[in-house]
Design an enzyme around this catalytic site. Structure first.
Site, PDB file in Angstrom:
ATOM      1  N   GLU A 195      44.387  62.873  27.491  1.00 36.94           N
ATOM      2  CA  GLU A 195      43.158  63.159  26.763  1.00 36.94           C
ATOM      3  C   GLU A 195      43.428  62.995  25.278  1.00 36.94           C
ATOM      4  O   GLU A 195      44.340  63.622  24.736  1.00 36.94           O
ATOM      5  CB  GLU A 195      42.701  64.591  27.014  1.00 36.94           C
ATOM      6  N   ASP A 240      37.864  75.471  20.596  1.00 32.27           N
ATOM      7  CA  ASP A 240      39.307  75.350  20.414  1.00 32.27           C
ATOM      8  C   ASP A 240      39.901  76.553  19.702  1.00 32.27           C
ATOM      9  O   ASP A 240      39.322  77.102  18.767  1.00 32.27           O
ATOM     10  CB  ASP A 240      39.633  74.080  19.627  1.00 32.27           C
ATOM     11  N   TYR A 267      37.214  69.432  35.548  1.00 34.33           N
ATOM     12  CA  TYR A 267      38.128  70.174  34.685  1.00 34.33           C
ATOM     13  C   TYR A 267      37.746  71.642  34.741  1.00 34.33           C
ATOM     14  O   TYR A 267      36.664  72.017  34.304  1.00 34.33           O
ATOM     15  CB  TYR A 267      37.982  69.617  33.265  1.00 34.33           C
TER      16      TYR A 267
END
Lengths: 269, 398
Positions: A50, A61, A175
């Site tokens: 990725e 994040d 995912y």
């Protein structure tokens, strides 16, 4: 249509009874040139990659990747440069590449232009952190048209009905976010995550990768033995580059340990 | 008819708005939307909210006729006095509403961002009132500039955490508040401060703030027996503006004017006028006008008024502008400063620098109105918080 590299890779891994080691790295960190060299190392030591296109406001994040993104943006990386980096890397490797970014980056580049260029340079999938199913309509159609997989994220709180709906659209792999939280290396594993893996695998044949918090071989073994088909590791790699002087050597060693853990699957079953 | 038409079921105001958020937040905003739709028409909830707004916050706020300013400009000028609300600005209308809702939802912890500290103080106040834990995030630059408000929030029992990432201001504080929310979904409500973010926030916060416009309508009808010719409000995220605009949306003869922060001037690039140089984009979960570079990286903004200093504008404002129902302009720091002093001397009311932008726009443009036109300015906050800054700028204080 040519077989997508992601599908081909998961097929191969399955035949070999191996789990997928998926690595994440931020493009432009620690410098534009150096990120290219690091990704070359990742391509020799993992199964899929990725590539993060930096966005100034990465709400999903944690501190480690935020810092990498801040540095990459200070290095003046931009979307065109990210595509160029992929073009260069593609000459050397056939590993599946997935772009990971936030929607505004895609939107400002032009959604169709972005996805078409993904196809042209050899990007096999895109993962847009803040584009949930209900907003993804046009992007999904264009991805289909250009043979770029739109990779869906699901979370521990993605309820049954919603999960089944996402599974209908999922391509490449699914995912699973292993924690309530943002990206970043963690110590332990939650029982809730393992249950979620089992539930998803019961309802779908699509490969399942687990990410967020993965930082050591024990995590890999635990997730794969619960039925996951791969793990994603990101923050820990950024951490190594930030903290270790000889980070290339350390990255190779560390990825080999992790890769070994994915092969262990053979022994367990 | 515009009232009640937007947002649609998917949370869109025309093409603006929506839910551009990570998957993990989807169940949370769905839960919030469900709870809000359930409680907003629940007589018991409404009664409770009314009680706190009246007896705790001090509603209704007055509509003040400005004799001196009216004489000076040849218009009939009224101020909607949100500056007189508890904690000194309109922010409390929203924080009391959301905190009460969060409590009904069984949340025991509130997380919020703040720029200058106004929303942080209003959030900490509501959390104290309802006995909830309160976590505030604040960019390190704002934290250093607004130490007094930090202390104020701490007095109210909130924990204030500094944010060092990105531009270290409001947008980064929002990023951090969202990250906290993602991590603590089960116990925590994210109390967003303006008509931004994913659906249902822009709708819910508009509804909580539209009490401003509802009262204004009743009050002006009592004074003048007719509706005003124009309503002027400053626009950061846009909650005070949408609050006063919304009940007038279908009264087409009432001109609605939003004033953005022109900072040091549009040409300098140091401003927060999204409609001047921004483009459509996505920030913090909503599709709207955003100040950004060609690749979509969010730009730093500047305004003398911290409450206007944010790179995106509420999605409903983007719609109102697109359909021509409201008009948006910007005024510069120096013009706002002039208006700050003008209103203080002329009427004995020190406005917040944010609200001074609305006053400044009228001082610049009063000639475009007919003599004795009725104008309402939303005085969204009081200027006590800005006195120190203005004194420094004038060289009165170090």
């Amino acid at each position: 249509m040519k077989e997508n590299r992601i599908d081909k890779k998961f097929k191969e891994l399955k035949e070999n009874n191996e789990g997928a080691l998926i690595t994440y790295f931020t493009l432009g960190f620690p410098s534009i040139e150096e990120s290219k060299r690091i990704i070359e190392i990742l391509s020799e030591n993992s199964d899929l990659i990725e590539l993060g296109i930096p966005f100034s406001d990465p709400i999903a994040d944690g501190p480690t990747i935020q810092k990498a993104i801040d540095i990459a943006l200070k290095n003046k990386i931009n979307t065109d440069m990210c595509f160029n980096l992929v073009s260069e890397l593609r000459k050397k490797t056939d590993i599946p590449f997935i772009f990971m970014t936030y929607y505004n980056i895609v939107l400002q580049y032009g959604v169709e232009k972005f996805i078409k260029r993904c196809e042209d340079v050899g990007i096999d999938g895109i993962l847009i952190v803040d584009l949930p199913l209900e907003e993804a309509g046009d992007v999904l159609k264009l991805c289909e048209k250009h043979n770029v997989h739109f990779i869906f994220l699901v979370a521990l709180n993605t309820y049954r009905e919603r999960l089944l709906k996402i599974l209908q659209h999922a391509k490449g792999f699914l995912y699973l976010i292993a924690f309530y939280g943002v990206t970043g290396a963690r110590e332990k594993i939650e029982e809730e995550t393992l249950n979620k893996i089992r539930f998803i695998k019961k309802h779908s044949n699509i490969p399942l990768a687990v990410g967020f918090g993965v930082s050591k071989p024990e995590h890999v073994v635990k997730y794969l033995s619960s039925g996951a088909d791969g793990v994603v590791i990101g923050s820990k790699l950024i951490d190594i580059v930030m903290k270790e002087k000889n980070y290339k050597k350390r990255l190779r060693e560390f990825l080999m340990e992790l890769k070994d853990a994915t092969v262990l699957k053979k022994v367990i079953f | 008819m515009l009232i009640g038409k937007y947002p649609d079921k998917s949370g869109k105001f025309g093409k603006f708005g929506g839910k551009f958020i990570p998957e993990i937040l989807i169940p949370a905003v769905e839960e919030l939307e469900k709870a809000y739709l359930k409680f907003k028409d629940d007589p018991k909830f409404k009664k409770e909210l009314d009680y706190y707004l009246k007896h705790y916050a001090g509603r209704p706020t007055p509509l003040t006729y400005c004799e001196n300013m009216s004489k000076d400009l040849g218009l009939k000028i009224y101020l909607k006095r949100e500056d007189l609300l508890h904690t000194g600005a309109h922010k409390l209308n929203n924080t009391i509403g959301q905190a009460l809702l969060a409590k009904k939802m069984g949340k025991r912890r509130i997380v919020a961002e703040t720029g200058a500290g106004q929303h942080g103080v209003a959030t900490a106040t509501a959390a104290a009132l309802f006995g909830m834990e309160c976590q505030i995030y604040m960019g390190i630059k704002d934290y250093e500039r607004q130490r007094l408000n930090v202390f104020r929030m701490e007095l109210l029992g909130a924990k204030v955490t500094k944010v060092y990432s990105g531009s270290q201001t409001l947008k980064d504080a929002i990023n951090e508040a969202i990250r906290d929310w993602i991590t603590n979904l089960k116990t925590t409500h994210y109390l967003l401060g303006s008509v931004l973010g994913p659906h249902p926030y822009p709708m819910m916060i508009r509804d909580f703030q539209s009490i401003i416009g509802k009262e204004t309508k009743e009050q002006i009808l009592k004074f003048e027996r007719r509706l005003p010719d124009a309503i002027i409000a400053c626009v950061g995220g846009g909650s005070n503006a949408i609050g006063i605009f919304y009940p007038f949306l279908d009264d087409e003869d009432v001109e609605l004017i939003g004033v953005e922060a022109g900072g040091k001037g549009i040409e300098t690039g140091e401003h927060a006028a999204r409609f001047a140089t921004g483009r459509e984009g996505v920030l913090h979960g909503t599709y709207t006008y955003v100040l950004q570079d060609e690749y979509g990286q969010i730009l730093d903004t500047h305004s003398i008024a911290a409450g206007l200093d944010y790179p995106a504008i509420g999605p409903e404002h983007a719609l109102l502008r697109e359909i021509g129902r409201a008009k948006y302009y910007n005024v510069k720091d120096e013009e706002a400063l002039y208006a700050f002093e003008y209103l203080s001397k002329m009427e004995g009311i020190i406005p917040a620098l944010e609200s001074a932008h609305a006053v400044a726009w009228l001082l610049k443009n009063y000639e475009k109105f007919d003599k004795n036109d009725i104008i309402v300015i939303n005085l969204s906050g009081r200027g006590d918080k800005d006195v120190q800054l203005v004194a420094k700028l004038k060289g009165v204080m170090e």
